[in-house]
Structure formats: C-alpha cells, structure tokens
Design a protein around this motif. Sequence first.
Motif, short mmCIF file in Angstrom:
data_model
loop_
_atom_site.label_atom_id
_atom_site.label_comp_id
_atom_site.label_asym_id
_atom_site.label_seq_id
_atom_site.Cartn_x
_atom_site.Cartn_y
_atom_site.Cartn_z
N TRP A 73 76.34 -14.69 -16.52
CA TRP A 73 76.98 -13.90 -17.57
C TRP A 73 78.44 -13.56 -17.28
CZ3 TRP A 73 72.48 -12.62 -14.98
CH2 TRP A 73 72.64 -11.88 -13.82
N PHE A 74 79.03 -14.17 -16.25
CA PHE A 74 80.39 -13.82 -15.86
C PHE A 74 81.44 -14.53 -16.71
CE2 PHE A 74 77.93 -13.44 -11.86
CZ PHE A 74 78.08 -12.08 -11.67
N VAL A 75 82.55 -13.84 -16.96
CA VAL A 75 83.72 -14.49 -17.52
C VAL A 75 84.10 -15.64 -16.60
CG1 VAL A 75 86.17 -14.21 -18.05
CG2 VAL A 75 84.55 -12.41 -18.66
N ASP A 76 84.29 -16.84 -17.16
CA ASP A 76 84.56 -17.99 -16.30
C ASP A 76 85.72 -18.84 -16.80
OD1 ASP A 76 83.33 -19.03 -18.50
OD2 ASP A 76 81.62 -19.89 -17.45
N VAL A 77 86.54 -18.27 -17.67
CA VAL A 77 87.74 -18.94 -18.15
C VAL A 77 88.92 -17.99 -18.00
CG1 VAL A 77 88.88 -19.95 -20.17
CG2 VAL A 77 86.44 -20.35 -19.80
N GLU A 78 90.02 -18.47 -17.43
CA GLU A 78 91.22 -17.65 -17.26
C GLU A 78 90.89 -16.29 -16.64
OE1 GLU A 78 94.19 -18.63 -17.62
OE2 GLU A 78 94.21 -20.30 -19.05
N ILE A 79 90.16 -16.33 -15.52
CA ILE A 79 89.68 -15.09 -14.91
C ILE A 79 90.84 -14.20 -14.45
CG2 ILE A 79 88.32 -14.14 -13.01
CD1 ILE A 79 86.65 -16.73 -13.11
N GLU A 135 83.47 -10.74 -9.11
CA GLU A 135 84.25 -10.13 -8.04
C GLU A 135 85.22 -11.16 -7.46
OE1 GLU A 135 84.24 -6.98 -7.08
OE2 GLU A 135 82.78 -6.51 -8.63
N PRO A 136 86.42 -10.73 -7.06
CA PRO A 136 87.32 -11.67 -6.38
C PRO A 136 86.64 -12.23 -5.13
CG PRO A 136 88.48 -9.65 -6.96
CD PRO A 136 87.02 -9.40 -7.21
N VAL A 137 86.85 -13.52 -4.88
CA VAL A 137 86.19 -14.17 -3.75
C VAL A 137 87.23 -14.77 -2.81
CG1 VAL A 137 84.09 -14.68 -5.02
CG2 VAL A 137 85.97 -16.31 -5.07
N PRO A 138 86.89 -14.89 -1.53
CA PRO A 138 87.82 -15.54 -0.60
C PRO A 138 88.14 -16.96 -1.01
CG PRO A 138 86.03 -14.42 0.57
CD PRO A 138 85.67 -14.43 -0.88
N ALA A 139 89.30 -17.44 -0.63
CA ALA A 139 89.75 -18.78 -1.03
C ALA A 139 88.75 -19.86 -0.63
CB ALA A 139 91.12 -19.06 -0.45
N ALA A 140 88.16 -19.72 0.54
CA ALA A 140 87.23 -20.75 1.02
C ALA A 140 86.00 -20.84 0.14
CB ALA A 140 86.82 -20.45 2.46
N SER A 175 86.87 -22.33 -3.47
CA SER A 175 87.05 -23.78 -3.53
C SER A 175 85.74 -24.51 -3.72
CB SER A 175 87.72 -24.28 -2.24
OG SER A 175 86.86 -24.06 -1.11
N ASN A 176 84.61 -23.80 -3.58
CA ASN A 176 83.29 -24.41 -3.76
C ASN A 176 82.70 -23.94 -5.08
OD1 ASN A 176 80.65 -25.24 -3.74
ND2 ASN A 176 80.21 -24.54 -1.66
N PRO A 177 82.71 -24.77 -6.14
CA PRO A 177 82.26 -24.32 -7.45
C PRO A 177 80.81 -23.90 -7.49
CG PRO A 177 82.54 -26.70 -7.43
CD PRO A 177 83.12 -26.19 -6.15
N LEU A 178 80.00 -24.38 -6.56
CA LEU A 178 78.59 -24.01 -6.56
C LEU A 178 78.37 -22.59 -6.08
CD1 LEU A 178 76.92 -27.25 -5.21
CD2 LEU A 178 77.24 -26.54 -7.56
N MET A 179 79.44 -21.97 -5.53
CA MET A 179 79.29 -20.62 -4.99
C MET A 179 79.94 -19.57 -5.88
SD MET A 179 80.00 -21.45 -0.96
CE MET A 179 79.53 -19.80 -0.39
N VAL A 180 80.50 -19.97 -6.99
CA VAL A 180 81.17 -19.03 -7.90
C VAL A 180 80.39 -19.02 -9.21
CG1 VAL A 180 83.31 -18.35 -8.98
CG2 VAL A 180 83.36 -19.59 -6.82
N GLY A 181 79.47 -18.08 -9.33
CA GLY A 181 78.69 -17.99 -10.56
C GLY A 181 77.80 -19.20 -10.81
N GLY A 182 77.61 -20.04 -9.80
CA GLY A 182 76.79 -21.21 -9.99
C GLY A 182 77.38 -22.21 -10.95
N SER A 183 78.68 -22.21 -11.12
CA SER A 183 79.29 -23.07 -12.14
C SER A 183 80.14 -24.14 -11.49
CB SER A 183 80.17 -22.23 -13.06
OG SER A 183 80.75 -23.03 -14.05
N ALA A 184 80.06 -25.32 -12.02
CA ALA A 184 80.89 -26.42 -11.53
C ALA A 184 81.67 -27.00 -12.68
CB ALA A 184 80.02 -27.49 -10.88
N ALA A 185 82.90 -27.39 -12.43
CA ALA A 185 83.73 -27.93 -13.51
C ALA A 185 83.86 -29.43 -13.37
CB ALA A 185 85.10 -27.30 -13.46
#
Length: 448
Positions: free
Chosen positions: A401-407, A430-435, A438-448
């Motif tokens: 349910w997270f905003v995932d465009v132009e965060i 929540e803001p996440v560390p750069a590392a 860089s892994n789309p599977l770890m940010v809201g479970g979304s991959a581009a």
Amino acid sequence: MTGTAHPELVAELTALLGERGVSVDLATRERASIDGCRLSPVISAKLPLGLADVVAYPANAEQIGLVVAAAARHGVPITPRGKGTGNYGQGIPMAGGLVLDTSRARAILEIGDGFVTAEAGAVLAMIENQAWATGQQLLMYPSTAQSTIGGFLAGGSGGTGSIAHGVIAGGPFVVALDVVHAIGDGELVHVEGTDAQPYLHNYGTAGIIARATVRLEPLQEWRAFYASFDDFHDALGVIMAIGELEPTPRLVSADLPTLADALPANAGIPKGRASLRAILDARAVAAASAIVEGSGGVVEDVREGAQEIMRLSMISYNHPIEWLQKSYPGTYFHVEVGGSALIDRIDEVHRVYPGAMLHAEAQKGRPIGMLAAEYESEEQVVAGFARLAELGVSTHNPHQWFVDVEIERTRALKARTDPASLLNPGKMPEPVPAAVASNPLMVGGSAA
C-alpha cells in the motif's frame, strides 16, 4: 456521540455537516476502513490493518476543506476515500482517526470545450455520460468506471484510453486541481499544469483532492469488438497490431480460455476459446477484423452504445482477476507485468508461477498485463519477481500500500503541506539505506 474517540472533533463536524454527515457507528466505521484490497491474498492475510474512529461525509469541495481543517486542528489523522474501489489498501485508515468519504461531493460543475470540472466524489461513468451528451469524451477512465474522479487521480494510474494518452501522472489528462493541505485553514489551493502533478497517484498523502478539472476530446464513434481464437498464442500475437491501428483504440485485451469459462455467458466470449476484446473507433473495425481473420481468429460480435463500451471496459485490467477469484475462490493472486517478453516468451512467463495465465493489454510500444496464478505464500509471490526480471518482464507489486512513484518529491511536498504527518499515515515508505534501496525486492516488494 458521548464516549466516542475525538469527541471535540465529532462535535465540530456534526455542527458543520449535520447528524447525517458524521458517523461513529461501528458497522459504518468498519465498512469505511476497507477498500478493494481483498483482491490481494497477501494483504487479505494481514487484515484488519486499521479502523476509523469517525467517518465524515462532506457534500461539496468547500466542506472537504473545512473537514480537513477541523481534523488538522485537533491533530486527528485523515484518510481520504472515494468509492473504496482501490485494490491496494490505499484507503485503509492505518492510524485510525478520520475517514473523509468524498462520495457525496459529487457535483459535475462545468463541461466546457475540451474540459470538465467536477468535485472529488463525482463518478467517472457519470462524467463520461455527460461528456458524451456534449459530443465529447474523457481522455481516459478506470476500468472500474464507478470510481470517483478524486480516487482515480489520487490512487489510479491509467485505464481505458491509456493506449492513446498514457497514464495519469505526467500525461495530458489533468488540467487543474483544488487541493487541501493539513495546516488547519481549510483553504482550497488551486494548482494547474505541472504544479498539479505532485498531487497525483500519492493517495492523498501530501494533499487531498477536493475538485478537479480534466481534459476532454471530441467524441468518437466507438464499437465493442469481440473475437476468439483456438489458441491464446494467436490472440496474443495480434494485440499489438490492433493496438497500433488508427484511429487509436481505447482498449485491446486478450485472455486464455480460462477467463471465458469464468465469465457469465456472453455470446462475444465463447467458452473454451481464447478471447480478444477491444474498444475500437468504428473506422478501425474492418482493419481489426482483417487482422483477426488473417491470424485464424473469428470475429464474434461488434456492438455499439455507451453501455456496451462500459461493459467491455469492466472486463479489462484487474477485473479478470476478480472474475477468476469469484469462480475459483481462494486460488488466484496477480502481478502487474509489462514488456515484449510477454509475447515473445509467454510460455516461459507462464512457468514462473503454478497455474499462471496472462491477461494481456496493448499499450503504446509494449504489452502490459496482469499475470494471474495460484497463490501459495507471500514469499512465493516475491520470489517470482526475480524470475520474471530474468525473462525481461517488468513487474509492479500490487500487494502493498506504499506510495511508489516520485517518493522523494512527495516527501518534500508533504513536509510543507502536512507538517504533522496527518494525511493518510502509513502509506509513505520509510527512508531506506542506499544499499537496500538498490535492491527492488527489498523496497515494498516492488520491482521495476
């Protein structure tokens, strides 16, 4: 009202909206605290995710502003809601507080040459009907045409008409918005053009849409076009050619026989056959028929009229998943997918998940779709993203349910328009560390 949460706010809203404009009834609050997210078995397993303390029903854009102002002054979280048709939990009040139901603010205020202005709760189907009466049409509307314009702009991305006009954000659709910020003054802030863009597709987290002006174009003579094929590969092989016809179609979809078998009886969608459906300009019907018949298909029917066009639209985009779930309860989930591999490597794509089947949609330059499959676990869903990426398929995760465009743009705007973070809390990642980022599977479970 005695004993309810936020009694001062409830009293103020009752004075503003009247007894029928505010509810603290438990059944009402429960209904207002869920949207169409049950389409996702991942989200369904996590319910309930929030319960409203109070529901308000402003009757116009100005009252939307006053309700937001009252809640902001009392420090009460505010979750905007249209018709509750969103599929991703955007309308769930995760921090409780106030659900602001805009469905009574439904006036269509003006239809002019090339534009329509309507309040946030106006239903897209009604706007389209009134536009047709003036010889015009919306550039696009969601496949769930009973959605509100405010909900579509804040939570949707595209729909019927997107082949020609792209998605909402960044496209030509939105002319202007009147939005409300959570700073306690209730002012309707008018934004136009590029200044309106930051308020789109962010679920009301940086400002609540109270009124919108969107673009119209001259009405075309549309036809609902139905075809079928022995083999899904043949149907899939022609959707892009039909999507590239001129005048540009409003919609082109294709499905395996599994969907035909799940749908109610329809002479245009025979059981046991792969289905192709399109909303075509009447001038393109002959060319589409030649493409279908040249690839071994059968043109089953060509229908006209606004109701037929809307009915066909309602079995596109996410809707095939709903029909599959109705026919086979507890079985299906879906992933939003895109890319030429959906055509070139469809057999490999289907092997990613057990029982997978693609609902395909033509868009400019590439196919997109919904990959439906048998649901096992959230881990199974996420694991498939990497396998799809290896095939060259882009994915979007509809199970979060997270905003995932132009965060970052939304965060920057929200800092100014919502200093106490009261607008739809829980929807900004929540803001996440750069590392990790860089892994789309770890940010809201979304991959581009």
